[in-house]
Design a protein around this motif. Sequence first.
Motif, PDB file in Angstrom:
ATOM      1  N   ASN A 104      22.494  12.687 -11.172  1.00  0.00           N
ATOM      2  CA  ASN A 104      21.277  11.910 -11.415  1.00  0.00           C
ATOM      3  C   ASN A 104      20.038  12.799 -11.516  1.00  0.00           C
ATOM      4  N   LEU A 105      19.967  13.800 -10.651  1.00  0.00           N
ATOM      5  CA  LEU A 105      18.776  14.650 -10.602  1.00  0.00           C
ATOM      6  C   LEU A 105      18.531  15.373 -11.921  1.00  0.00           C
ATOM      7  N   ILE A 106      19.564  15.963 -12.501  1.00  0.00           N
ATOM      8  CA  ILE A 106      19.320  16.761 -13.710  1.00  0.00           C
ATOM      9  C   ILE A 106      19.646  16.014 -15.003  1.00  0.00           C
ATOM     10  N   ASN A 130      17.823  18.694 -20.072  1.00  0.00           N
ATOM     11  CA  ASN A 130      18.852  19.500 -20.736  1.00  0.00           C
ATOM     12  C   ASN A 130      18.804  20.974 -20.392  1.00  0.00           C
ATOM     13  N   CYS A 131      17.659  21.453 -19.946  1.00  0.00           N
ATOM     14  CA  CYS A 131      17.570  22.892 -19.656  1.00  0.00           C
ATOM     15  C   CYS A 131      17.698  23.185 -18.158  1.00  0.00           C
ATOM     16  N   ALA A 132      18.090  22.214 -17.357  1.00  0.00           N
ATOM     17  CA  ALA A 132      18.214  22.411 -15.911  1.00  0.00           C
ATOM     18  C   ALA A 132      19.645  22.786 -15.533  1.00  0.00           C
ATOM     19  N   GLY A 143       8.816  20.090 -17.078  1.00  0.00           N
ATOM     20  CA  GLY A 143       9.301  18.719 -16.981  1.00  0.00           C
ATOM     21  C   GLY A 143       9.174  18.112 -15.598  1.00  0.00           C
ATOM     22  N   SER A 144       9.833  16.979 -15.406  1.00  0.00           N
ATOM     23  CA  SER A 144       9.712  16.174 -14.194  1.00  0.00           C
ATOM     24  C   SER A 144      10.192  16.875 -12.921  1.00  0.00           C
ATOM     25  N   LYS A 191      13.783  23.259  -5.767  1.00  0.00           N
ATOM     26  CA  LYS A 191      13.220  24.604  -5.821  1.00  0.00           C
ATOM     27  C   LYS A 191      13.565  25.165  -7.194  1.00  0.00           C
ATOM     28  N   LEU A 192      12.547  25.342  -8.020  1.00  0.00           N
ATOM     29  CA  LEU A 192      12.764  25.805  -9.389  1.00  0.00           C
ATOM     30  C   LEU A 192      12.679  27.316  -9.484  1.00  0.00           C
ATOM     31  N   TYR A 193      13.556  27.867 -10.319  1.00  0.00           N
ATOM     32  CA  TYR A 193      13.558  29.282 -10.652  1.00  0.00           C
ATOM     33  C   TYR A 193      13.422  29.378 -12.166  1.00  0.00           C
TER      34      TYR A 193
END
Length: 197
Positions: free
Chosen positions: A62-64, A68-70, A101-102, A110-112
């Motif tokens: 659900n999260l990603i 499409n790029c996650a 994005g969202s 935690k985004l890299y």
Amino acid sequence: MDYESQVLEYMKYNSDSITIEEINALNIPRIILTRLINKNLIERVKKGLYVLKNSWGDEYFNLIYGNNCAIYSHLTSLYFNDLCERVPMEYDVTVKQNYAGSLSHNKKVKLYYVSDEQYNLGLTQIKSPQGRIIKCYDVERCLCDLIKCKNKIYLEYLKYAFNEYYKVQKNDVKKLYEYAKKLNVYDKVKEFMEIFI
């Protein structure tokens, strides 16, 4: 079996969820989703994704979904690959450098950010703990990423992961070194291999 029953049956065996793509593949009219929502049997989680009412569905899928790029990475991906002793408290996700994005606004993520050249290195698909197919990095990429972070918190995770990695996947050490060179952590990976193994 009528369309509504068909959708509900499909969802029961699909981590309690269904996507627009899956509805289309089943040749079921989309209006059926609206009817099921109105009957309070399903709910819309986000655009194109629906879950059975009072169900979590698959939290990782659900999260990603729709991003499409996650790609799941770091500790989250180690967890998927059975090289992490605990379930991570937050979701580690890698995206391209220009991502806005969202997920940027989700406090549990935690985004890299990585360059286009490094983005696909080690990309694979795996089943989430709930059974949906998700994108994540392979073990070798995760080990290199964690070393690259230079985070002291990761030291214990790395020790466990390297020990388990060596026991289970000896034949992939060559790939680990190849990734390490491409991610500019070759010397550190070599050091970890010598210390922990």
